[in-house]
Write an enzyme that holds these catalytic residues in place. Sequence first.
Site, PDB file in Angstrom:
ATOM      1  N   GLY A 447       0.647  -1.007  -0.063  1.00  0.00           N
ATOM      2  CA  GLY A 447       0.188  -0.308  -0.060  1.00  0.00           C
ATOM      3  C   GLY A 447       0.831   1.512  -0.347  1.00  0.00           C
ATOM      4  N   GLY A 449       1.510   5.139   1.837  1.00  0.00           N
ATOM      5  CA  GLY A 449       1.298   6.121   3.504  1.00  0.00           C
ATOM      6  C   GLY A 449       1.655   7.604   2.950  1.00  0.00           C
ATOM      7  N   SER A 450       1.659   8.038   3.616  1.00  0.00           N
ATOM      8  CA  SER A 450       1.570   9.598   3.316  1.00  0.00           C
ATOM      9  C   SER A 450       3.061   9.889   2.806  1.00  0.00           C
ATOM     10  CB  SER A 450       1.386  10.784   4.453  1.00  0.00           C
ATOM     11  OG  SER A 450       1.904  10.292   5.769  1.00  0.00           O
ATOM     12  N   GLY A 452       4.900   7.304   0.823  1.00  0.00           N
ATOM     13  CA  GLY A 452       5.706   7.259  -0.310  1.00  0.00           C
ATOM     14  C   GLY A 452       5.249   5.136   0.292  1.00  0.00           C
ATOM     15  N   VAL A 454       4.565   1.639   1.199  1.00  0.00           N
ATOM     16  CA  VAL A 454       4.978   0.342   2.119  1.00  0.00           C
ATOM     17  C   VAL A 454       4.743  -1.049   1.441  1.00  0.00           C
ATOM     18  CG1 VAL A 454       3.232  -0.359   4.205  1.00  0.00           C
ATOM     19  CG2 VAL A 454       3.390   2.330   3.547  1.00  0.00           C
ATOM     20  N   LYS A 468       8.677   1.654   5.071  1.00  0.00           N
ATOM     21  CA  LYS A 468       7.527   2.776   4.389  1.00  0.00           C
ATOM     22  C   LYS A 468       8.802   2.920   4.164  1.00  0.00           C
ATOM     23  CE  LYS A 468       3.621   4.604   6.905  1.00  0.00           C
ATOM     24  NZ  LYS A 468       3.216   6.058   7.596  1.00  0.00           N
ATOM     25  N   ASP A 586      -5.654  13.330  10.074  1.00  0.00           N
ATOM     26  CA  ASP A 586      -6.140  12.597   8.599  1.00  0.00           C
ATOM     27  C   ASP A 586      -6.958  11.231   9.297  1.00  0.00           C
ATOM     28  OD1 ASP A 586      -6.942  11.952   6.081  1.00  0.00           O
ATOM     29  OD2 ASP A 586      -4.719  10.962   6.119  1.00  0.00           O
TER      30      ASP A 586
END
Length: 772
Positions: A447, A449-450, A452, A454, A468, A586
């Site tokens: 997935g 993250g904010s 880059g 993961v 991450k 967030d």
Amino acid sequence: MLPTPNRTCLFLLTFLLLCSSSILASPFSTFAVSQRGPNYTLVCALVPSALPHRYDLNCNSASTRDVLCYPAGEIPYAAVAAGNDFLCGLTIPSDNSNATMRWWTFPEHGYETYEKRIYWGPPLAALASGDTHVCGLTDGGPECWRWEEMVFPRGINFSDIAVGRNFVCGRLRSGTIRCFGSDREVVEKTPVGNFSLLAAGTRHACAESVAGQLTCWGAGAPAVEPDLSGIVSMALGENKTCALCSNGTVLCWGEGSRPPDSLARERFVGIQARGDAICGILLLNFSVVCWGNELFLQNHTIYTSVLPGTCSPISSCGSCGVLPGSGNMCSSDEGICQSCRLQLSSNSTPPSQQSGGGRTRKTLFAVLGSGFSLGLLALMCFLASRALRLRNNGGVLGSVWLYRRSQPLGLPDLSLDGRLGGGTVEEFSLEFLFMITDNFSETHEIGSGSFGAVYRATLPDGREVAIKRADVPPSAPPSTSRRHEQLRKFDREQREQAFCSELAVLSRINHKNLVRLLGFCRERGERVLVYEYMTHGTLHDNLHRCPMVPSSPLSSWTTRLRLALDAARGIEYLHAYAVPPIIHRDIKSSNILLDEEWTAKVADFGLSLTSPEDEGSIAAGTVGYMDPEYYRLRRLTEKSDIYSFGVVLLELVTGCKAIHRSMEVEGEDQETEGSSTPRNVVEMAVPYIEADEVARVMDRRVAPASPEEVEAVAYVGYVASECVRPEGQDRPTMGEVVGALERAYAACAGAAAARTETTAGRRVLSRAPSFM
Ligand SMILES: *[C@@H]1O[C@H](CO)[C@@H](O)[C@H](O)[C@H]1NC(C)=O
Ligand SMILES: *[C@@H]1O[C@H](CO)[C@@H](O)[C@H](O)[C@H]1NC(C)=O
Ligand SMILES: *[C@@H]1O[C@H](CO)[C@@H](O)[C@H](O)[C@H]1NC(C)=O
Ligand SMILES: *[C@@H]1O[C@H](CO)[C@@H](O)[C@H](O)[C@H]1NC(C)=O
Ligand SMILES: *[C@@H]1O[C@H](CO)[C@@H](O)[C@H](O)[C@H]1NC(C)=O
Ligand SMILES: *[C@@H]1O[C@H](CO)[C@@H](O)[C@H](O)[C@H]1NC(C)=O
Ligand SMILES: *[C@@H]1O[C@H](CO)[C@@H](O)[C@H](O)[C@H]1NC(C)=O
Ligand SMILES: *[C@@H]1O[C@H](CO)[C@@H](O)[C@H](O)[C@H]1NC(C)=O
């Protein structure tokens, strides 16, 4: 008096005395004092960092509790000098490489300052600073940086140097003192003689003759010549003169300079002064204590433990050996040489340091606790921002992110569940991370993250981790539309900030409902964070998987309410118990992760802010979860997180996604009671909840609920609708939300367990939430 006329003997004796004094009195300091204003003293020192044998350069204020942190990063600073508005860090390479000295001007306001490399060349022989300038001894003789007016006669070579406000004094090889500069009181009254020790204050200087006689001259020198011999070192301020005696005690002259009674009998390993402040490192525990002005009356201790001296090869320490208790502070074959002038060993050895360096170090780390994490944070931020600047400017001018704390370090007792100690954050090598992720291959990617992508990987000890990695290479194809959107949303600089922010938050917090940081990597411009792996992924994916797996714990209301409670507790911790409070900014179901035991933990602190003042002008967050008031007014408070959490609660209750875009009509979104594609879950669900018809919007994928469960879920619906009120002031606090969810969960769990009459639940829930 020296014995008789054998000139050779006399010469030899003098030679030995001169020689020994220049070898054994360290020409470098590991701490420095800066007086930035009448009531603002900063003490800078090398404090243990996250990396073994590495020290961060921190400046700590006694009065405002400000901390400026200039982290070691890749640069192992070993000596420190400071004036009233600047700080310098110097490396002392043990091999033949060049030494580096960097200069930072203290920021007037804000958090950022610029660093400048002012020296790069062969190792210095000494370093000294005055109120406004820093000078050192290079191969080519004395040199002062950023002080054009100060010129020395060609070919002059000092063996010792001292800097005042407007003058520089040096001791020649012959023992003669020479002073230069515009301070005539000092320059013109320079004493004649053979000296072995030299120090300078704001407007006066002192020297000890080879015969042991102390002489001071200039404005603010002691009125009567101090009768003292066997001085180890001196610290001179403005009108103040202090000497460290060979028995470890400090004697001072000048008004208000005497150590307070509580420190008068303490033994020190080093002293420094600036203005009216005098500071020293205690022999007993390497704490830095200060006195001399009112700021220190309440608490003399500025640092509980610092590096007490510069590390050098043990073989260079000579017969006087290594400072007791400093064994583990330097790398294996290095130590902190003890000055032969300091005669401590005879009558007492410091008790706390006896059990060996290992314990000392442990204590250091334990005592420094959060300070240390700050070091880590600052280190990462330093690297991140430096990399950024270097790319932008390609020059020596870098920038350093400063951490400035406005409140004492430390977390309330409540917060400590012992799961994340400062010492548990590991540094991983890039090579190792490449290995365990098959070079960050797509098969490991799980997935984004904010800042880059993961990745998932397994450590050799079997622990699963989520990795991450910042700085997504441009060649990597965007693997999901979400990621693409993320990349667009954050330009490079914002990603750097997200990274810093994430570290800032994670290094300070510790709660079982907040995702845990295990380590980091900071090699070759890469910025990587390693977390505990959350086996069951995001709440979003579990909740919106279609069709829902019948065996999923999320097909139970009890579990859904417990997950809500878990996440609420994590957020409550951020708002109410973190010091200073943290606004996540967030909160959304894809930032709530589920571990092996289906415990929910809040993740992704990339947008977090520690206080409303830090806020930039850009509203950040995720569409569908963003507080409309914050979006409109750009005024950020904890209540924005409450709004977002309310949306998450509505997702849990209805099973609907936060936002239904018309292009994204999916099966589970269409069960919205015949209404025509409402824009978001708030508009869709709140009217039903307020009309007491929550049953019509409850997620039908969950087995038909008992009346008690319906009641508990309805109650959570009320809580959610309170959370998403348009005005922040109308929303409950996170503490109130937690309280309400606890009651709902207890009622729901009780109902599910017994399926019998749960009048208790009924009683609790038969009225509106207390904050309504
Ligand atoms: C410094 O502190 C002293 C004593 O607390 C106070 O009287 C004085 O006004 C302060 N000076 C400034 C410039 O803040
Ligand atoms: C050391 O610094 C000098 C300039 O100050 C430079 O010319 C030299 O190349 C440097 N040496 C090394 C080994 O980097
Ligand atoms: C100054 O003295 C140092 C030894 O202390 C020596 O290495 C250096 O070459 C001398 N410099 C000059 C300019 O004489
Ligand atoms: C200092 O030592 C030098 C020799 O190094 C000698 O010539 C001189 O007389 C001495 N001066 C004093 C004042 O003792
Ligand atoms: C030092 O003494 C001089 C002369 O008495 C005085 O003007 C000055 O204010 C003093 N400085 C401090 C910091 O006490
Ligand atoms: C340490 O030495 C100083 C100067 O020699 C002396 O005045 C002081 O009394 C000594 N203190 C102790 C505790 O021995
Ligand atoms: C004094 O300050 C130090 C460093 O900030 C801190 O560790 C210590 O707990 C403080 N002591 C008291 C009595 O407040
Ligand atoms: C260090 O030792 C001094 C003197 O005994 C003591 O007052 C102080 O509390 C100690 N500091 C720490 C952090 O242990």
